[in-house]
Design a protein around this motif. Structure first.
Motif, PDB file in Angstrom:
ATOM      1  N   UNK A  21      87.575 -68.405 -90.541  1.00  0.00           N
ATOM      2  CA  UNK A  21      88.521 -68.813 -89.496  1.00  0.00           C
ATOM      3  C   UNK A  21      89.628 -67.807 -89.261  1.00  0.00           C
ATOM      4  N   UNK A  22      90.003 -67.038 -90.304  1.00  0.00           N
ATOM      5  CA  UNK A  22      91.059 -66.051 -90.123  1.00  0.00           C
ATOM      6  C   UNK A  22      90.584 -64.921 -89.222  1.00  0.00           C
ATOM      7  N   UNK A  23      89.335 -64.529 -89.346  1.00  0.00           N
ATOM      8  CA  UNK A  23      88.804 -63.485 -88.471  1.00  0.00           C
ATOM      9  C   UNK A  23      88.749 -63.967 -87.022  1.00  0.00           C
ATOM     10  N   UNK A  24      88.371 -65.228 -86.838  1.00  0.00           N
ATOM     11  CA  UNK A  24      88.374 -65.779 -85.480  1.00  0.00           C
ATOM     12  C   UNK A  24      89.790 -65.771 -84.916  1.00  0.00           C
ATOM     13  N   UNK A  25      90.763 -66.131 -85.744  1.00  0.00           N
ATOM     14  CA  UNK A  25      92.159 -66.111 -85.304  1.00  0.00           C
ATOM     15  C   UNK A  25      92.596 -64.696 -84.961  1.00  0.00           C
ATOM     16  N   UNK A  26      92.179 -63.723 -85.777  1.00  0.00           N
ATOM     17  CA  UNK A  26      92.525 -62.325 -85.479  1.00  0.00           C
ATOM     18  C   UNK A  26      91.983 -61.914 -84.122  1.00  0.00           C
ATOM     19  N   UNK A  27      90.775 -62.358 -83.807  1.00  0.00           N
ATOM     20  CA  UNK A  27      90.196 -62.034 -82.509  1.00  0.00           C
ATOM     21  C   UNK A  27      91.012 -62.647 -81.373  1.00  0.00           C
ATOM     22  N   UNK A  28      91.524 -63.858 -81.589  1.00  0.00           N
ATOM     23  CA  UNK A  28      92.355 -64.499 -80.558  1.00  0.00           C
ATOM     24  C   UNK A  28      93.691 -63.771 -80.411  1.00  0.00           C
ATOM     25  N   UNK A  29      94.264 -63.331 -81.541  1.00  0.00           N
ATOM     26  CA  UNK A  29      95.492 -62.535 -81.470  1.00  0.00           C
ATOM     27  C   UNK A  29      95.217 -61.241 -80.716  1.00  0.00           C
ATOM     28  N   UNK A  30      94.089 -60.598 -81.029  1.00  0.00           N
ATOM     29  CA  UNK A  30      93.731 -59.350 -80.353  1.00  0.00           C
ATOM     30  C   UNK A  30      93.565 -59.572 -78.852  1.00  0.00           C
TER      31      UNK A  30
END
Length: 367
Positions: A167-176
């Protein structure tokens, strides 16, 4: 209508990309639904535990942004209300068309009176229908179905805990994605100024009027927090998740300030105002400085902060007295966006402001 081969291939790539994103929740649903059926039939000896696998799918939710813990509670409450009302009424008045209509109305009305959300209300109505049409009145059928709902919800959460994805990687993608929207707006503003094209500034403004990148990030943050609450596998990434959470509001503000910047850019160009060359150059420098932000949050961001401050200060020594009002606002908004981005790195508002020199000072010297 004729469709080109390139269009078909592009559509197929989008669909396969969507399937890859959804692969994990689909596998979670499949495994947990099958397990729920086996447990309900073999261990609990329920003859028709159809709601156990259904509860799995509802509790997991296909996609991100689902508040799973709350959904499980709503699911069980809705089932309980529907079964309670349905069992009682069917036992008294029997089954039939008008009986089903009455059962549905009363079950959904009871859910609303209990301050239930949409899921509770809809589940109460559907449960009442199933009780009235599939389950005989009285007996243990209603209780068994409530147990099946609880079983499916628990197994759905267990599937998320055992197979949580990242989930943290998915969140990073949303931040990006949100950072990319900000940087694209800055570059588009610079392009419009250099081309003296107010309509391109307006087109860029229309592109970032959507709130979708912000909503996507907030949904991803909610999901990541829920997943981390029920699984220990990604708890070591909590520091990064806290950094993403702290950056959400400042990035939202940066996007809003970019909208103001583009509106004023369009006005300045439409009115033929003088815009110093340092302004589009500063916008490009700020976009370049912000680009690595998503990857650096939660880690060492000092060089990012320095680059953001330098970009914002690049217009401070410029003489804006001959520039029109809107052009001056564009230069001021450049600083505002920089302050928002500095806050996204973890600085407080006063710290972000103090990272920039006073407006009447000369350009900041890089160390």
């Amino acid at each position: 209508m004729r469709v080109s081969g390139a269009g078909v291939r592009a559509g197929w790539r989008r669909r396969t990309a969507a399937l890859r994103r959804m692969a994990l929740p689909i596998v979670q649903c499949g495994i947990a639904a099958g397990l729920a059926w086996i447990v309900a039939t073999e261990l609990l000896e329920h003859s028709r535990p159809f709601f156990a696998p259904i509860a799995v799918i509802i509790s997991i939710g296909v996609g991100l942004g689902q508040q799973r813990l709350r959904r499980v509670v709503e699911l069980v409450v809705g089932v309980s209300v529907g079964i309670g009302v349905g069992d009682l009424l069917v036992y008294v008045i029997g089954t039939g068309g008008w009986q089903i209509a009455l059962v549905v109305v009363l079950a959904m009305g009871a859910a609303v009176l209990l301050n239930g959300g949409p899921l509770i209300t809809l589940q109460a109505g559907s449960s009442a229908v199933l009780v009235a049409t599939l389950l005989p009145p009285g007996g243990s059928g209603g209780l068994d179905r409530m147990v099946d709902a609880l079983l499916g919800g628990v197994l759905g959460l267990a599937a998320v805990a055992v197979l949580p994805g990242n989930p943290v990687e998915v969140t990073r993608q949303r931040v990006a994605g949100l950072v990319e929207a900000v940087t694209a707006a800055l570059v588009d503003g610079a392009d419009a100024i250099e081309r003296r094209d107010p309509e391109s500034a307006y087109r860029a403004l229309r592109e970032i009027r959507t709130q979708q990148p912000v909503d996507d990030l907030r949904d991803a943050l909610r999901t990541a927090r829920e997943v981390m609450a029920i699984t220990p596998l990604h708890r070591r990434q909590r520091t990064v998740l806290r950094a993403y959470t702290a950056a959400a509001d400042p990035l939202d503000h940066a996007l809003r300030n970019c909208r103001v910047l583009l509106r004023r850019t369009r006005s300045a160009l439409a009115d033929g105002e003088v815009v110093p060359e340092a302004v589009p150059a500063g916008l490009r420098r700020l976009a370049l400085a912000a680009a690595p932000l998503a990857d650096r949050l939660g880690h060492d961001v000092e060089d990012v902060r320095g680059a953001l401050a330098d970009a914002a200060a690049s217009v401070d020594g410029e003489d804006l007295t001959e520039a029109g009002f809107s052009a001056q606002v564009v230069a001021a908004q450049l600083r505002s966006v920089a302050v928002d981005l500095l806050q996204a790195t973890g600085l407080r508002h006063d710290e972000a402001r103090s990272a920039l020199p006073a407006i009447d000072q000369g350009p900041r010297q890089s160390s």
